[in-house]
Design a protein around this motif. Sequence first.
Motif, PDB file in Angstrom:
ATOM      1  N   GLN A 203      30.144  37.801 -19.401  1.00  0.00           N
ATOM      2  CA  GLN A 203      30.971  39.012 -19.448  1.00  0.00           C
ATOM      3  C   GLN A 203      31.913  39.085 -18.248  1.00  0.00           C
ATOM      4  O   GLN A 203      32.060  40.123 -17.592  1.00  0.00           O
ATOM      5  N   ASN A 204      32.550  37.968 -17.945  1.00  0.00           N
ATOM      6  CA  ASN A 204      33.537  37.881 -16.861  1.00  0.00           C
ATOM      7  C   ASN A 204      32.941  38.098 -15.475  1.00  0.00           C
ATOM      8  O   ASN A 204      33.674  38.288 -14.501  1.00  0.00           O
ATOM      9  N   GLN A 205      31.610  38.081 -15.362  1.00  0.00           N
ATOM     10  CA  GLN A 205      30.980  38.233 -14.061  1.00  0.00           C
ATOM     11  C   GLN A 205      30.966  36.891 -13.332  1.00  0.00           C
ATOM     12  O   GLN A 205      30.807  35.841 -13.947  1.00  0.00           O
ATOM     13  N   THR A 206      31.121  36.942 -12.022  1.00  0.00           N
ATOM     14  CA  THR A 206      31.063  35.732 -11.213  1.00  0.00           C
ATOM     15  C   THR A 206      30.070  35.940 -10.071  1.00  0.00           C
ATOM     16  O   THR A 206      29.933  37.056  -9.559  1.00  0.00           O
ATOM     17  N   PRO A 207      29.368  34.894  -9.649  1.00  0.00           N
ATOM     18  CA  PRO A 207      29.395  33.563 -10.257  1.00  0.00           C
ATOM     19  C   PRO A 207      28.677  33.551 -11.599  1.00  0.00           C
ATOM     20  O   PRO A 207      27.926  34.476 -11.906  1.00  0.00           O
ATOM     21  N   SER A 208      28.908  32.527 -12.382  1.00  0.00           N
ATOM     22  CA  SER A 208      28.278  32.415 -13.693  1.00  0.00           C
ATOM     23  C   SER A 208      26.766  32.302 -13.567  1.00  0.00           C
ATOM     24  O   SER A 208      26.237  31.773 -12.577  1.00  0.00           O
ATOM     25  N   LEU A 209      26.050  32.811 -14.589  1.00  0.00           N
ATOM     26  CA  LEU A 209      24.601  32.656 -14.650  1.00  0.00           C
ATOM     27  C   LEU A 209      24.234  31.174 -14.699  1.00  0.00           C
ATOM     28  O   LEU A 209      23.197  30.763 -14.185  1.00  0.00           O
ATOM     29  N   ILE A 210      25.095  30.374 -15.310  1.00  0.00           N
ATOM     30  CA  ILE A 210      24.859  28.935 -15.422  1.00  0.00           C
ATOM     31  C   ILE A 210      25.518  28.242 -14.239  1.00  0.00           C
ATOM     32  O   ILE A 210      26.740  28.227 -14.114  1.00  0.00           O
ATOM     33  N   GLN A 211      24.706  27.684 -13.369  1.00  0.00           N
ATOM     34  CA  GLN A 211      25.200  27.051 -12.153  1.00  0.00           C
ATOM     35  C   GLN A 211      25.459  25.571 -12.380  1.00  0.00           C
ATOM     36  O   GLN A 211      24.617  24.856 -12.921  1.00  0.00           O
ATOM     37  N   ASN A 212      26.627  25.107 -11.958  1.00  0.00           N
ATOM     38  CA  ASN A 212      26.963  23.688 -12.017  1.00  0.00           C
ATOM     39  C   ASN A 212      26.432  23.014 -10.756  1.00  0.00           C
ATOM     40  O   ASN A 212      26.817  23.383  -9.645  1.00  0.00           O
ATOM     41  N   VAL A 213      25.524  22.080 -10.911  1.00  0.00           N
ATOM     42  CA  VAL A 213      25.002  21.315  -9.780  1.00  0.00           C
ATOM     43  C   VAL A 213      25.813  20.029  -9.718  1.00  0.00           C
ATOM     44  O   VAL A 213      25.616  19.125 -10.531  1.00  0.00           O
ATOM     45  N   ARG A 214      26.744  19.974  -8.790  1.00  0.00           N
ATOM     46  CA  ARG A 214      27.750  18.914  -8.773  1.00  0.00           C
ATOM     47  C   ARG A 214      27.139  17.519  -8.819  1.00  0.00           C
ATOM     48  O   ARG A 214      26.247  17.189  -8.041  1.00  0.00           O
ATOM     49  N   GLY A 215      27.639  16.733  -9.760  1.00  0.00           N
ATOM     50  CA  GLY A 215      27.213  15.356  -9.885  1.00  0.00           C
ATOM     51  C   GLY A 215      25.865  15.157 -10.559  1.00  0.00           C
ATOM     52  O   GLY A 215      25.419  14.027 -10.737  1.00  0.00           O
ATOM     53  N   ILE A 216      25.202  16.281 -10.929  1.00  0.00           N
ATOM     54  CA  ILE A 216      23.862  16.159 -11.529  1.00  0.00           C
ATOM     55  C   ILE A 216      23.801  16.820 -12.902  1.00  0.00           C
ATOM     56  O   ILE A 216      23.537  16.161 -13.907  1.00  0.00           O
ATOM     57  N   GLY A 217      24.028  18.127 -12.954  1.00  0.00           N
ATOM     58  CA  GLY A 217      23.911  18.828 -14.230  1.00  0.00           C
ATOM     59  C   GLY A 217      24.024  20.328 -14.055  1.00  0.00           C
ATOM     60  O   GLY A 217      24.903  20.810 -13.329  1.00  0.00           O
ATOM     61  N   TYR A 218      23.089  21.070 -14.682  1.00  0.00           N
ATOM     62  CA  TYR A 218      23.169  22.529 -14.681  1.00  0.00           C
ATOM     63  C   TYR A 218      21.789  23.147 -14.489  1.00  0.00           C
ATOM     64  O   TYR A 218      20.763  22.539 -14.769  1.00  0.00           O
ATOM     65  N   LYS A 219      21.792  24.399 -14.034  1.00  0.00           N
ATOM     66  CA  LYS A 219      20.571  25.186 -13.927  1.00  0.00           C
ATOM     67  C   LYS A 219      20.951  26.660 -13.976  1.00  0.00           C
ATOM     68  O   LYS A 219      22.122  27.019 -13.827  1.00  0.00           O
ATOM     69  N   LEU A 220      19.941  27.518 -14.212  1.00  0.00           N
ATOM     70  CA  LEU A 220      20.174  28.944 -14.106  1.00  0.00           C
ATOM     71  C   LEU A 220      20.111  29.339 -12.637  1.00  0.00           C
ATOM     72  O   LEU A 220      19.291  28.812 -11.875  1.00  0.00           O
ATOM     73  N   ARG A 221      20.951  30.260 -12.236  1.00  0.00           N
ATOM     74  CA  ARG A 221      21.001  30.661 -10.829  1.00  0.00           C
ATOM     75  C   ARG A 221      19.673  31.266 -10.386  1.00  0.00           C
ATOM     76  O   ARG A 221      19.095  32.090 -11.086  1.00  0.00           O
ATOM     77  N   ASP A 222      19.220  30.859  -9.208  1.00  0.00           N
ATOM     78  CA  ASP A 222      17.917  31.304  -8.697  1.00  0.00           C
ATOM     79  C   ASP A 222      17.834  32.809  -8.530  1.00  0.00           C
ATOM     80  O   ASP A 222      16.784  33.405  -8.728  1.00  0.00           O
ATOM     81  N   ASP A 223      18.929  33.453  -8.177  1.00  0.00           N
ATOM     82  CA  ASP A 223      18.864  34.893  -7.935  1.00  0.00           C
ATOM     83  C   ASP A 223      18.848  35.693  -9.220  1.00  0.00           C
ATOM     84  O   ASP A 223      18.737  36.908  -9.196  1.00  0.00           O
ATOM     85  N   ASP A 224      18.904  34.990 -10.383  1.00  0.00           N
ATOM     86  CA  ASP A 224      18.899  35.694 -11.660  1.00  0.00           C
ATOM     87  C   ASP A 224      17.687  35.357 -12.488  1.00  0.00           C
ATOM     88  O   ASP A 224      17.566  35.774 -13.627  1.00  0.00           O
ATOM     89  N   VAL A 225      16.747  34.539 -11.963  1.00  0.00           N
ATOM     90  CA  VAL A 225      15.613  34.111 -12.792  1.00  0.00           C
ATOM     91  C   VAL A 225      14.301  34.613 -12.245  1.00  0.00           C
ATOM     92  O   VAL A 225      14.239  35.183 -11.202  1.00  0.00           O
TER      93      VAL A 225
END
Length: 225
Positions: A203-225
């Motif tokens: 919903q246009n919120q930043t940073p995204s709930l889905i975190q880009n882990v550079r060079g590796i992949g993705y995870k959910l942000r720790d402060d939201d889980v």
Amino acid sequence: MKILLAEDDIKLGKIIRHMIQKENHQVELVDNGRDALDFALIAPYDVIILDWMMPKLNGMQVCEHLRQHGYQGGIIFLTAKDEINDIITGLDHGADDYIVKPFKMEELLARVRALSRRKEKTFEQEIKVGNLTLYLDSLTLYRHHEKIVLTKKEYQFIEYLFRNKGRILTREQILERIWGLDSDVTDNALDALVKLVRKKIDQNQTPSLIQNVRGIGYKLRDDDV
């Protein structure tokens, strides 16, 4: 559902994992009994599929140890042993079902579905992350009481993240989970999928709930889980 598959024939294991994943289940694959036991004692699995004859610990030993330590999920044996005494032994040691090799994949998938129905009360039915709730039985995602419409691949991606909240998932893991083994899909397809899912859940919120882990992949942000 979250399923652990222990099969020392890696080629067969990958085929089984791929077929189960196509039914929207998350599958971890290990090739020996020691890893199967370690994985099962650390993470909550709804169903565990055990090859009877495995290195380090056999399926019977793993099954018996898990039941002694309170594991309540479903356990299915895969084995070439077809004598009635072997079947009885497996069931007496805590297995819920038993499939003799060679078997048809449709039979295994049907047994998994049947086992999930019998034990559905013990399975996790929803996962909450922030103001989002993923309902695993109906394959739907809600923000409060508002349904977020997802395509099949969008749902598979968000479910994979939700089930592994707090863990980094590599690009290779995600590509295999959603598009399957030996797929020639490019990284661009994954990037496009992530962009679409972010647009729906952030919903246009930043940073995204889905975190880009550079060079590796993705995870959910720790402060939201």
